[in-house]
Design a protein around this motif. Structure first.
Motif, PDB file in Angstrom:
ATOM      1  N   GLY A  14       0.804  -1.226   0.000  1.00 15.07           N
ATOM      2  CA  GLY A  14       0.000   0.000   0.000  1.00 15.07           C
ATOM      3  C   GLY A  14       0.829   1.265   0.000  1.00 15.07           C
ATOM      4  N   GLY A  15       1.971   1.219  -0.669  1.00 14.04           N
ATOM      5  CA  GLY A  15       2.843   2.400  -0.708  1.00 14.04           C
ATOM      6  C   GLY A  15       2.594   3.262  -1.939  1.00 14.04           C
ATOM      7  N   VAL A  16       3.654   3.965  -2.339  1.00 17.67           N
ATOM      8  CA  VAL A  16       3.577   4.887  -3.471  1.00 17.67           C
ATOM      9  C   VAL A  16       3.130   4.163  -4.744  1.00 17.67           C
ATOM     10  N   ALA A  17       3.756   3.029  -5.048  1.00 16.47           N
ATOM     11  CA  ALA A  17       3.436   2.317  -6.295  1.00 16.47           C
ATOM     12  C   ALA A  17       1.962   1.921  -6.325  1.00 16.47           C
ATOM     13  N   ALA A  18       1.431   1.450  -5.194  1.00 15.82           N
ATOM     14  CA  ALA A  18       0.018   1.048  -5.130  1.00 15.82           C
ATOM     15  C   ALA A  18      -0.907   2.233  -5.423  1.00 15.82           C
ATOM     16  N   GLY A  19      -0.597   3.377  -4.844  1.00 16.11           N
ATOM     17  CA  GLY A  19      -1.435   4.559  -5.044  1.00 16.11           C
ATOM     18  C   GLY A  19      -1.455   5.027  -6.490  1.00 16.11           C
ATOM     19  N   TYR A  20      -0.282   5.051  -7.104  1.00 14.42           N
ATOM     20  CA  TYR A  20      -0.199   5.501  -8.508  1.00 14.42           C
ATOM     21  C   TYR A  20      -0.841   4.475  -9.444  1.00 14.42           C
ATOM     22  N   HIS A 318      10.689   6.076  -9.746  1.00 15.55           N
ATOM     23  CA  HIS A 318      10.480   4.808 -10.451  1.00 15.55           C
ATOM     24  C   HIS A 318       9.233   4.078  -9.917  1.00 15.55           C
ATOM     25  N   SER A 319       8.968   4.193  -8.618  1.00 15.37           N
ATOM     26  CA  SER A 319       7.750   3.571  -8.060  1.00 15.37           C
ATOM     27  C   SER A 319       6.508   4.120  -8.759  1.00 15.37           C
ATOM     28  N   ARG A 320       6.476   5.432  -8.942  1.00 13.21           N
ATOM     29  CA  ARG A 320       5.324   6.072  -9.599  1.00 13.21           C
ATOM     30  C   ARG A 320       5.214   5.625 -11.054  1.00 13.21           C
ATOM     31  N   LYS A 321       6.346   5.704 -11.757  1.00  6.30           N
ATOM     32  CA  LYS A 321       6.318   5.470 -13.213  1.00  6.30           C
ATOM     33  C   LYS A 321       6.117   4.004 -13.566  1.00  6.30           C
TER      34      LYS A 321
END
Length: 435
Positions: A14-20, A318-321
């Protein structure tokens, strides 16, 4: 037994990657009930970098709802209500302890079973703890690690309780530098300890590091290099009082913060999916060796097209993209279409005190330092180029304007040929501005 729940898409983590990823799913069109996010944290996905920066400020500190995703990249914040409105199930405070990828089943600590058709692994990293190395007394009170909001809350309490006390920061990387600055702003007496010859050794050259070490020293931060913490003393309440160093010294401490790196959280998937370089191996669409399983953010080892190499990257950018890329690829595949391959340019940045740096590209080859890197300078502005096989492959810049930062990103992507290192040191930043 709780009844099993079934979803078309499940994001575990549930971190940055999950949100994006959730935002991209919503943009691509999602039916209510198709997507679930399962997170062991108690709050909706947020911008993790805030924890080592704004969250610890004595004034105007960052607090939720201020830094929910996707505010870190200039988007609107996704409040918990947003997920409800989109029909996305946000399953919080739920740790997955078993994953059976062949059966497409996840099981939580409480025995709840989740079924999926497509899985996105976004479990991120866990912090490396001193107790992992058997360091004596490492379980004392007031020894902190920073990864989740809960950690940050405990640290904020300790800073208040130990007003004007002594803090020791173990580690000279990102976390070490950012937290030392934050603790100093809170008026604590700060010492930083790390084994390497200079700070941020994975990225900084000796020349870059010398500036930050000098700047930190001028702010009253004591820097102790070339040694490690080997033990801790405590008082009768079990709180840390001293840090014992390998070189025989001891440092008084009311608070200790440890930032010695992280490890990708992939043990759930061991032996079920291909691994490489400490992560889950993916293609340019973040698909793993299993067709319905994708890995994004810190846990993915992916082809880095620009360098014709395979890498794992631990960074929020990179997590976002990677999250957006994976979701685009999943949705396109459902329609029998495809999306372009991920073509990532490595990017790192940090802000401490009045400083702000950005780095793009690859830090390999020979280096050239340019500009004013005097720590006493009222407005320091300097940088470094990395040159390999006659081409500029990486560039670092402290104190750049938004336009200059855009220029260095463009340069790192273009990899221009340069005649000599002399040309670069003479031209300095103007070389980047010409690209």
């Amino acid at each position: 037994m709780a009844e099993e729940k079934s979803f078309k898409y499940v994001i575990v983590g549930g971190g940055v990657a999950a949100g994006y990823a959730a935002r991209e799913f919503a943009n691509q069109g999602l039916k209510p009930g198709e997507l679930a996010i399962i997170s062991k944290e108690a709050v909706a996905p947020y911008e993790r970098p805030a924890l080592s920066k704004g969250y610890l400020f004595p004034e105007g500190a960052a607090r939720l709802p201020g830094f929910y995703v996707c505010v870190g990249s200039g988007g609107e914040k996704l409040l918990p209500e947003w997920y409800t409105e989109k029909g996305i199930e946000l399953i919080l405070s739920t740790e997955i302890i078993k994953a059976d990828l062949a059966a497409k089943t996840l099981v939580s600590a409480s025995g709840q079973v989740f079924k999926y058709q497509t899985l996105l692994i976004a479990t991120g990293s866990s912090v490396i703890r001193l107790s992992d190395f058997g360091v004596q007394g490492a379980d004392a009170k007031n020894i902190f690690y920073l990864r989740e909001i809960e950690d940050a809350d405990k640290l904020v309490e300790a800073i208040k309780a130990k007003k004007n006390g002594k803090a020791v920061v173990v580690g000279g990387g990102y976390i070490g530098l950012e937290l030392s600055a934050a603790l100093r702003i809170n008026n604590l007496d700060v010492s930083m300890v790390y084994p390497e010859p200079w700070c941020m050794p994975r990225l900084f050259t000796a020349g870059i590091a010398a500036f930050y070490e000098g700047y930190y020293a001028n702010k009253g931060i004591q820097i102790i290099k070339g040694t490690v913490a080997v033990g801790f003393s405590t008082n009768s309440d079990g709180e840390v009082t001293e840090v014992k160093l390998k070189d025989g010294r001891t440092l008084e401490a009311d608070i200790v913060i440890v930032g010695v790196g992280g490890r990708p959280l992939i043990s759930l998937f061991k032996g079920q999916v291909e691994e490489e370089k400490g992560g889950l191996k993916t293609d340019a669409f973040f698909k793993t060796s299993l067709p319905d399983v994708y890995a994004i953010g810190d846990v993915a080892t992916f082809p880095m097209k620009i360098y014709n190499d395979v890498r794992r990257v631990e960074h929020v950018d990179h997590s976002r993209k990677s999250a957006e890329q994976a979701v685009k690829a999943i949705k396109a595949a459902e329609e029998g279409k495809s999306v372009p391959e991920y073509d990532y340019l490595p990017y790192f940045y940090s802000r401490e005190f009045d400083l702000s740096w950005q780095f793009y590209g690859d830090n390999v080859g020979e280096t050239v330092l340019f500009g004013d890197n005097d720590p006493k300078s009222p407005k320091p502005k300097f940088g470094t180029y990395w040159v390999k096989d006659g081409k500029v492959v990486g560039v670092f810049l402290e104190g750049g304007t938004p336009d200059e930062n855009k220029a260095i990103a463009k340069l790192a992507r273009a990899q221009p040929v340069v005649d000599s290192l002399d040309v670069l040191s003479k031209e300095g930043l103007s070389f980047a501005s010409k690209i």
